[in-house]
Design an enzyme around this catalytic site. Structure first.
Site, PDB file in Angstrom:
ATOM      1  N   SER A 166       0.797  -1.217   0.016  1.00 32.61           N
ATOM      2  CA  SER A 166      -0.055   0.167   0.247  1.00 32.61           C
ATOM      3  C   SER A 166       0.898   1.339  -0.013  1.00 32.61           C
ATOM      4  CB  SER A 166      -0.844   0.065   1.254  1.00 32.61           C
ATOM      5  OG  SER A 166      -1.688  -1.126   1.261  1.00 32.61           O
ATOM      6  N   THR A 167       1.955   1.491   0.947  1.00 34.85           N
ATOM      7  CA  THR A 167       2.552   2.551   1.092  1.00 34.85           C
ATOM      8  C   THR A 167       4.149   2.427   0.695  1.00 34.85           C
ATOM      9  OG1 THR A 167       2.883   2.136   3.407  1.00 34.85           O
ATOM     10  CG2 THR A 167       0.785   3.401   2.815  1.00 34.85           C
TER      11      THR A 167
END
Ligand SMILES: [Zn+2]
Length: 702
Positions: free
Chosen positions: A25-26
């Site tokens: 995700s990040t």
């Protein structure tokens, strides 16, 4: 890998490629959660085990560092595209539902996979979206994944909110406030910073406008502190010229009044990407705790400042509401409403006889549409009338009445308070009763117990509501006036008219006082000017004022002077009348001393009867007529008048006269001739000449 799994993989699947979708995700996850990435790549081995050659396992990892909820994921779009055209035999992903954290995307992928007979594989197993059971399971996984995300987020937010409700959540502080080592908010120990902020508040209180505050800082060469939160100067104290928006920001920030707040704005994702920040009205803020820490102004002053700002802001609005008082002489500046169309009237000045005179003008529509202005009303007379109205309104009597009304309202408020207390008492009793009933019921009888429990809950809710209402109202109700306050209010009655009439009081102060008393004035011009005055308390007064005079009317001679001239014309000619009036202190309409010519002009323009006519009416005779009556020449008549033998009255400043009718004592022709002869002979004898004397030829019109 189960046998069942192998049964799902067919030759047609193996003919196509395997796609491995890898995502974190990040960016931080990309670096820190390498285990997960490793697991994602390990899926490749599984595909090989199922019969795909390693070179036909295509890895899509272009979405690294992109959140599953974001819409802009090129890799995922590519995957969907490939599945759609039937190039894909199997999609591999760790916890496949995380392929798409957004349910819509996920279901769309499932749909397409079902249509193109594409398999899906994760660590738990292999699924064929075409199969109903598998599809149900996959759908569920997607939903669960979204729910998980939601729970995570709400738990996080819940924690933040809890802290914020206690006022314990550390939020960035505006300049002038800092956290001490125990994380308490205190005033910035830098005294210069403190003084600058105090000075800003004081200047605003004094000048009443943010622009004036900026102007003052600029004129005085003052700078305002700033501590950047980002960038190369993060945390440093910088001094910059004060800007208008900073003044507004300081005035609007409740932390300067010692209040803690959270959730002043709401952010929302825009459909096309980007974030929309919306400021909320104060009632909708998540948390607002007054008196949470020391501040620079009192809560009350903070509110007053905001109110003032709002009023100022209106001045620039479409309707141009009340504007702050300015230096100009127009008393009602910013308070006048057009009685024709209801818009705020603006102000124009013109100079008349060296003085600035206000005109109240309604022309916003006229300017917009290039039509005639709505109405324009000369303001001088109105200002004066309103001033008089105020002075006569603020009397000891009216103030006494106002105080009585105030007390009456107060006593009514306390009555209402008592009622609210009773309501709370009753609600508490009923809740107790419901609780006892619930306790006493047979727990085995579910039907009864459920009903009783619901009833108890309802009573508790009612109690809570009553209590809240009571507290809210108590907080709202104001304290009564002290004796000192009463005295101050009553002193106003004498102070106000004195201050109002004092020529040393600046006009701006007068306007401020006016604003404390008046809401607005509605003006309508017809044959007269109708002024509807609305006082602050809601009382109204209607005034009718004559239309203001035109320039020529303003220069008009006062009626008193005209009357005086009329009376004096019976006895005097114009020049002596002017001298007499000047002696008595009368002046012309233009404020100058009078002269014969002026009196003559006034007599003509006011149609006063000529002195000649007046004398004629009184029976006076012309020279010719007297000559006729006496049987002498007009020259003789004039000589007789000069010698005082006939009574005459001048009818103009050229000494032309009319004669009183000759009475019995009037000189006789024969006697006069005899006397003349005798005196001629005497003078001839004296000079030895014969020529007659010519003096009798001299006319009185010299
Ligand atoms: Zn109008």
């Amino acid at each position: 890998m189960t046998r069942e799994a192998h049964q799902k993989v067919s030759a047609s699947h193996l003919r196509r490629d395997a796609y491995l979708y890898v995502r974190q995700s990040t960016l931080r996850q990309v670096f820190e959660n390498t285990e997960s990435t490793r697991r994602q790549y390990a899926l490749r081995e599984k595909a090989v085990a199922l019969g795909w050659p390693i070179e036909r396992v295509i890895v899509i990892d272009s979405d690294q560092g992109q959140s599953g909820t974001s819409t802009d994921r090129k890799g995922f779009q590519k995957l969907v595209g490939e599945v759609g055209v039937g190039h894909v035999g199997i999609v591999l992903g760790l916890e496949v539902s995380r392929l798409a954290r957004n349910s819509t995307d996920w279901h769309r992928l499932l749909e397409i996979c079902a249509l193109t007979d594409t398999l899906i594989l994760d660590e738990d197993g292999i699924y064929s979206p075409g199969d109903f059971n598998d599809r149900l399971l996959l759908g569920l996984k997607g939903t669960m994944s979204e729910a998980e995300l939601h729970l995570l987020r709400s738990r996080l937010r819940g924690g933040i909110l809890n802290q914020a409700r206690r006022g314990a959540l550390k939020t960035p502080l505006p300049i002038g406030l800092v956290y001490d080592p125990e994380n308490k908010v205190v005033l910035d120990p830098d005294s210069q910073v403190q003084n600058s902020i105090r000075h800003l508040f004081e200047t605003f209180e004094r000048s009443g406008s943010a622009s004036a505050t900026v102007k003052h800082f600029r004129e005085q060469g003052l700078r305002f502190p700033r501590r950047p939160r980002f960038g190369p100067h993060k945390g440093e104290l910088l001094w910059e010229p004060l800007r208008h928006w900073r003044v507004l920001r300081v005035l609007h920030n409740p932390r300067y009044a010692g209040a803690y707040f959270f959730g002043r704005s709401r952010t929302r994702k825009r459909p096309g990407g980007g974030v929309e920040v919306k400021a909320l009205p104060r009632e909708e803020w998540t948390v607002l705790l007054p008196d949470a820490h020391p501040g620079y102004v009192s809560g009350q002053q903070f509110e007053t400042n905001l109110k003032r700002l709002r009023k100022n802001a209106h001045a620039y609005g479409l309707e141009r509401r009340k504007s702050p008082p300015r230096e100009g002489p127009a008393l009602l500046q910013g308070l006048v409403v057009c009685g024709v169309c209801g818009r705020r009237m603006t102000l124009r000045y013109h100079t008349r006889m060296g003085k600035r005179c206000p005109d109240y003008v309604c022309h916003s529509e006229g300017v917009k549409n290039a039509t005639a202005i709505c109405q324009s009303i000369p303001g001088a007379g109105i200002d004066q009338a309103i001033g008089e109205l105020l002075v006569e309104s603020v009397t000891p009597l009216t103030l006494e009445v106002a105080l009585q009304v105030h007390e009456e309202l107060e006593s009514r408020a306390s009555e209402a308070d008592a009622l609210r207390r009773q309501r709370v008492k009753r609600a508490r009793y009923e809740a107790d009763l419901a609780r006892r009933r619930f306790m006493e019921a047979d727990p085995g009888n579910r039907l009864v117990v459920d009903v009783l429990e619901a009833e108890w809950n309802a009573k508790l809710r009612a109690l809570h509501e009553a209590q809240e209402e009571l507290e809210r109202r108590q907080a709202q109700s104001s304290q009564g006036l002290s004796a000192e306050q009463r005295r101050q209010v009553l002193a106003l009655a004498t102070d106000f008219p004195r201050l109002w009439r004092d020529p040393k009081t600046p006009q701006q102060e007068r306007k401020r006082m006016l604003r404390l008393l008046l809401e607005d004035v509605t003006l309508t011009k017809s044959k007269e000017i109708a002024a509807g005055v609305r006082f602050r308390g809601g009382a109204t007064r209607d005034l009718t004022l004559p239309l203001a005079l035109n320039a020529w009317q303003l220069r008009q001679t006062s009626a008193l002077v005209v009357a005086e001239i009329d009376a004096l014309l019976d006895h005097h000619t114009e020049a002596p009348i002017a001298a007499l009036l000047n002696e008595r202190g009368f002046v012309s309409g233009e404020g100058k001393p009078l002269c014969g010519k002026t009196v003559q002009r006034i007599r003509r323009s006011y149609g006063l009867r000529k002195r000649y006519d007046r004398l004629r009416d009184a029976g006076m005779l012309t020279t010719a007529e007297v000559a006729g009556v006496l049987g002498v020449s007009t020259a003789t008549v004039k000589i007789w008048r000069r010698r005082g033998m006939l009574r005459a009255h001048a009818y103009n400043d050229k000494n032309q006269c009319l004669y009183e009718p000759p009475g019995p004592d009037a000189p006789q022709k024969h006697e006069w001739q005899r006397n003349q002869k005798r005196s001629n002979q005497q003078s001839h004898a004296a000079r030895g000449a014969v020529a007659p004397h010519r003096t009798n030829e001299v006319q009185c019109e010299a």
